[in-house]
Design an enzyme around this catalytic site. Structure first.
Site, short mmCIF file in Angstrom:
data_model
loop_
_atom_site.label_atom_id
_atom_site.label_comp_id
_atom_site.label_asym_id
_atom_site.label_seq_id
_atom_site.Cartn_x
_atom_site.Cartn_y
_atom_site.Cartn_z
N GLY A 1 0.82 -1.21 0.00
CA GLY A 1 0.00 0.00 0.00
C GLY A 1 0.85 1.26 0.00
CD GLU A 2 3.03 2.32 3.65
OE1 GLU A 2 4.18 2.62 3.25
OE2 GLU A 2 2.82 1.54 4.58
N GLY A 3 0.89 3.74 -1.80
CA GLY A 3 1.27 4.27 -3.10
C GLY A 3 2.51 3.62 -3.71
#
Length: 398
Positions: A322-324
């Site tokens: 996640g988190e880009g």
């Protein structure tokens, strides 16, 4: 009752320029590498050209990672591998450069912006530019209560709109969109299940830090219970975000829609971004034309949402953090597609294409006689040759 009229986005959002896309396709047909030989890079270059309204496409020079952050009360049920209320620790690690997105962004030279919408911590622990859009401290436990009030949902949505305007006005030409949350994938699963009409088990994954079987069953039960609360408000998208979303998800939805209004292309990361995009599609059906699915995260809810929007992910590397981070991996592909579309030379034109004249063998001389383009020498030499030819052939005629 909210004063925000979401129907306005349907009128404000246009599709990317179809005429420019056709120009980009025609240019691609003229380039030295045959169409199709570059695979999806051809499609990417044409999509980007249409989004920019420019053929040839301009290079992507000012991308930005934008991460919306928040804690979700549903995490209290043990549906995440991380403890409830700990998203602020992830935010600090990103700021300090120790998370995967930080490393990749540093390597690619892309700035990262974090927008705190509902972290469960005091606001003064982060810089003002991180916390200035915060709506509340944490979101409610969506299996038994609303995530937000309707007023808070509207404020979060409008904060996302404001962030999109800030990025567009600052010259950002491509956004990589992700989230930093604990419990966010559970809320995202509820939104996807509600909008796609599926059961909890179909959309429930194991998160970025994989949970065990018992935690997965708790997560399924939480999605199921929240889904019962979501179904009665399916027709009101802002109310849906208030009931089973969260401040970060409401902001991401507003951000995505306003990026489409401002003609700013967005690369989507994981299941949370996909769920918000699905809500955005329900609000304005043309909006997904401005979004690109970066990768397969392995979350079943993401796959369901992308399929509903007909968005095909670029990468399948099994990135679940996640988190880009997964979306940032796709950025070099987009930049490569833009460079190839703009810089590959076109095939040289043939003589026929330049002049429209017949082939050399059918060229007719000015006096009406046939002649070859390969004839050389002066007019006198050609005349002498034509006079001597009968004398050379006379013995053969006899």
């Amino acid at each position: 009752m909210s004063s925000l009229n979401l129907d306005d986005f349907t009128d404000l959002i246009e599709r990317p320029d179809g005429g420019v896309r056709r120009d980009a396709e025609a240019r691609r047909d003229r380039q030295i590498v045959p169409p199709g030989a570059l695979g999806r890079l051809d499609e990417l270059g044409e999509w980007l050209a249409a989004a920019q309204g420019s053929a040839p496409v301009r290079p992507v020079e000012r991308p930005r990672v934008v991460l919306f952050a928040g804690d979700h009360g549903i995490a209290e049920l043990g549906v995440s591998a991380r403890p409830a209320g700990s998203a602020s620790e992830l935010v600090r690690e990103v700021i300090e450069g120790g998370r995967p997105v930080s490393v990749l962004a540093r390597r690619l030279g892309v700035p990262v912006r974090i927008v705190d919408m509902a972290l469960d911590c005091e606001p003064d622990v982060f810089p003002q530019d991180v916390v200035r859009h915060r709506v509340r401290r944490g979101s409610g436990r969506i299996d038994i209560e609303d995530a937000l009030t309707l007023e808070e949902a509207e404020a979060a949505f409008l904060a996302g709109v404001a962030v999109a305007d800030e990025e567009a006005d600052s010259g950002t030409d491509l956004v990589v969109l992700g989230d930093i949350s604990v419990g966010g994938t559970t809320a995202a699963g509820v939104l996807v299940a509600a909008l796609c009409g599926t059961d909890a088990s179909v959309v429930t994954g194991r998160g970025g830090e994989a949970i065990d079987d018992l935690a997965w069953m708790r997560k399924c039960a939480a999605v199921r219970d929240a889904l019962r609360r979501a179904r009665p408000v399916l027709g009101e998208q802002l109310q849906l975000l208030a009931t089973v979303g969260g401040a970060d998800l409401a902001a991401m939805t507003g951000f995505l829609l306003q990026c489409a209004v401002r003609k700013l292309p967005v690369v989507l990361d994981g299941v949370v971004a996909a769920a918000c995009a699905l809500v955005g599609q329900r609000i304005a059906f043309r909006a997904p034309d401005w979004w690109l699915a970066a990768h397969k995260s392995g979350e079943p809810g993401q796959a369901k949402a992308l399929d509903r929007m007909a968005l095909e992910p670029l990468l399948d590397q099994g990135v679940k953090v996640g988190e880009g981070a997964g979306a940032l991996l796709a950025l070099p592909l987009v930049q490569a597609a833009a460079a190839l579309a703009a810089e590959l030379p076109e095939k040289p034109e043939t003589a026929d294409e330049k002049t429209g004249t017949p082939d050399e063998e059918s060229v007719t001389s000015e006096d009406g006689t046939g002649g070859s383009a390969e004839e050389t020498g002066s007019p006198e030499e050609r005349t002498l040759g034509s006079e001597e030819e009968p004398e050379e052939r006379q013995p053969e005629e006899r």
